[in-house]
Design an enzyme around this catalytic site. Structure first.
Site, mmCIF file in Angstrom:
data_model
loop_
_atom_site.group_PDB
_atom_site.id
_atom_site.type_symbol
_atom_site.label_atom_id
_atom_site.label_comp_id
_atom_site.label_asym_id
_atom_site.label_seq_id
_atom_site.Cartn_x
_atom_site.Cartn_y
_atom_site.Cartn_z
ATOM 1 N N ARG A 1 -0.448 -8.644 -3.351
ATOM 2 C CA ARG A 1 -0.479 -7.559 -2.366
ATOM 3 C C ARG A 1 0.320 -7.967 -1.140
ATOM 4 O O ARG A 1 0.235 -9.122 -0.679
ATOM 5 C CB ARG A 1 -1.941 -7.256 -1.980
ATOM 6 C CG ARG A 1 -2.094 -6.435 -0.733
ATOM 7 C CD ARG A 1 -3.487 -5.860 -0.584
ATOM 8 N NE ARG A 1 -3.833 -5.598 0.799
ATOM 9 C CZ ARG A 1 -3.320 -4.621 1.558
ATOM 10 N NH1 ARG A 1 -2.410 -3.809 1.059
ATOM 11 N NH2 ARG A 1 -3.699 -4.460 2.813
ATOM 12 N N ILE A 2 1.121 -7.053 -0.601
ATOM 13 C CA ILE A 2 1.813 -7.271 0.667
ATOM 14 C C ILE A 2 1.408 -6.103 1.569
ATOM 15 O O ILE A 2 1.736 -4.959 1.295
ATOM 16 C CB ILE A 2 3.350 -7.385 0.484
ATOM 17 C CG1 ILE A 2 3.876 -6.386 -0.547
ATOM 18 C CG2 ILE A 2 3.737 -8.786 0.051
ATOM 19 C CD1 ILE A 2 5.378 -6.462 -0.778
ATOM 20 N N ARG B 1 8.141 -3.638 12.529
ATOM 21 C CA ARG B 1 7.378 -3.498 11.276
ATOM 22 C C ARG B 1 8.222 -3.842 10.062
ATOM 23 O O ARG B 1 7.757 -4.493 9.141
ATOM 24 C CB ARG B 1 6.848 -2.067 11.145
ATOM 25 C CG ARG B 1 5.676 -1.896 12.063
ATOM 26 C CD ARG B 1 4.891 -0.654 11.832
ATOM 27 N NE ARG B 1 4.072 -0.470 13.027
ATOM 28 C CZ ARG B 1 3.741 0.659 13.580
ATOM 29 N NH1 ARG B 1 4.106 1.785 13.028
ATOM 30 N NH2 ARG B 1 3.029 0.703 14.666
ATOM 31 N N GLY C 1 0.824 -1.207 0.000
ATOM 32 C CA GLY C 1 0.000 0.000 0.000
ATOM 33 C C GLY C 1 0.858 1.257 0.000
ATOM 34 O O GLY C 1 0.577 2.229 -0.699
ATOM 35 N N ARG D 1 7.372 1.820 1.087
ATOM 36 C CA ARG D 1 7.675 0.392 1.260
ATOM 37 C C ARG D 1 8.097 -0.227 -0.073
ATOM 38 O O ARG D 1 8.899 -1.154 -0.099
ATOM 39 C CB ARG D 1 6.451 -0.353 1.801
ATOM 40 C CG ARG D 1 6.137 -0.046 3.234
ATOM 41 C CD ARG D 1 7.150 -0.706 4.145
ATOM 42 N NE ARG D 1 6.736 -0.608 5.528
ATOM 43 C CZ ARG D 1 7.532 -0.770 6.568
ATOM 44 N NH1 ARG D 1 8.798 -1.029 6.385
ATOM 45 N NH2 ARG D 1 7.086 -0.684 7.789
ATOM 46 N N SER E 1 -0.951 -4.839 5.474
ATOM 47 C CA SER E 1 -1.245 -5.080 6.883
ATOM 48 C C SER E 1 -2.748 -5.286 7.077
ATOM 49 O O SER E 1 -3.547 -4.972 6.189
ATOM 50 C CB SER E 1 -0.758 -3.905 7.729
ATOM 51 O OG SER E 1 -1.425 -2.737 7.323
ATOM 52 N N ARG F 1 2.414 11.318 -8.847
ATOM 53 C CA ARG F 1 1.719 11.539 -7.564
ATOM 54 C C ARG F 1 2.428 10.880 -6.392
ATOM 55 O O ARG F 1 1.806 10.532 -5.386
ATOM 56 C CB ARG F 1 0.275 11.015 -7.613
ATOM 57 C CG ARG F 1 -0.616 11.802 -8.541
ATOM 58 C CD ARG F 1 -1.992 11.160 -8.603
ATOM 59 N NE ARG F 1 -2.820 11.881 -9.549
ATOM 60 C CZ ARG F 1 -3.929 12.532 -9.211
ATOM 61 N NH1 ARG F 1 -4.362 12.531 -7.985
ATOM 62 N NH2 ARG F 1 -4.632 13.161 -10.117
HETATM 63 N N1 HPA Z 1 -8.874 -2.090 9.774
HETATM 64 C C1 HPA Z 1 -8.806 -1.896 8.463
HETATM 65 N N2 HPA Z 1 -7.657 -1.970 7.801
HETATM 66 C C2 HPA Z 1 -6.536 -2.248 8.485
HETATM 67 C C3 HPA Z 1 -6.560 -2.455 9.862
HETATM 68 C C4 HPA Z 1 -7.800 -2.373 10.530
HETATM 69 O O1 HPA Z 1 -7.886 -2.554 11.752
HETATM 70 N N3 HPA Z 1 -5.292 -2.691 10.263
HETATM 71 C C5 HPA Z 1 -4.524 -2.616 9.157
HETATM 72 N N4 HPA Z 1 -5.274 -2.364 8.088
#
Ligand code: HPA
Length: 231
Positions: free
Chosen positions: A87-88, A214, A20, A24, A90, A43
């Site tokens: 996709r990588i 992280r 995202g 990164r 969180s 952008r």
């Molecule tokens: N909610 C939505 N997207 C996310 C979250 C979350 O808690 N943590 C990381 N991406």
């Protein structure tokens, strides 16, 4: 060159890793790719192409949320011929057995709405991962990854606690904001897609991944994604 990507055709590899965060993308390209070249900075959405063990790879940011990812993935597929998209990112965990830093491979991604939801009318289309990529990623994670369904939400700051409860009850592992559209576009254009996610926060306990961990957890995801694509 497209509306949002400045690369020439041929500068984007068939295999694209999609964090995202554009920074990164730069970090992963510098750490994992040989001969990494900046191919996009329109952008500030950075994209790099280089080689990993001789294979061409592009690592390109998507921004946050389905609308942003949809722009980049549409252009990567339709204008640049991307074939394997991983996709990588969180996610926030929803199950008690999950801990921060755990890896989740998203088998399917439910969603409330998103850029593609209107085209299906009354059908609840079920966006799913490519099975071979999923199996290879699971092997690369040495059996330690959790595999299951997730929710792709349009809100990070969600007001619907009852929704989290129902999702948890139905076995949903985690919430993030991009995968359903990635899998839907892969289905539409017959491409391969997978989301490899790290638990960055726990929605039930409020626990969050410490800043110093992280980077390592991101590196683990890049490794899994590269092995899934090329092993
Ligand atoms: N909610 C939505 N997207 C996310 C979250 C979350 O808690 N943590 C990381 N991406």
């Amino acid at each position: 060159m497209t509306f949002h990507i400045g690369a020439a055709v041929g500068q984007i590899a068939e295999t694209v890793l999609l964090p995202g965060d554009p920074y990164r993308a730069r970090w992963a390209a510098q750490r994992f790719l040989e001969g990494a070249e900046l191919v996009n900075d329109v952008r500030g959405m950075l994209g790099y192409t280089g080689r990993w063990r001789g294979h061409h790879v592009t690592i390109h940011g998507t921004g946050m949320g389905q609308p942003s990812l949809s722009i980049y993935v549409n252009e990567l597929i339709r204008d640049y011929g991307a074939k394997t998209l991983i996709r990588i990112g969180s996610c926030g965990a929803l199950q008690e057995n999950l801990k921060v830093r755990d890896i989740i491979l998203a088998q399917a991604a439910s969603t409330i709405c998103g850029p593609s939801s209107t085209i299906f009318r009354e059908v609840n289309f079920a966006p799913v991962a490519d099975f071979i990529l999923l199996a290879k990623a699971f092997a690369a994670a040495e059996g330690k990854a959790h595999v299951g369904g997730i929710l792709t939400s349009d809100t990070f700051y969600d007001e619907r606690e009852d929704l989290s409860e129902q999702l948890k009850r139905h076995g949903c592992l985690a919430i993030e904001m991009e995968t359903a559209e990635l899998y839907t576009l892969a289905a539409r254009y017959q491409r391969r897609a997978l989301s490899v996610l790290t638990v960055s926060d726990h929605i039930l306990t409020g626990e969050a991944l410490p800043a110093d961990q992280r980077e390592q957890s991101f590196a683990d995801m890049v490794e899994i994604a590269l092995h899934a694509a090329f092993d």
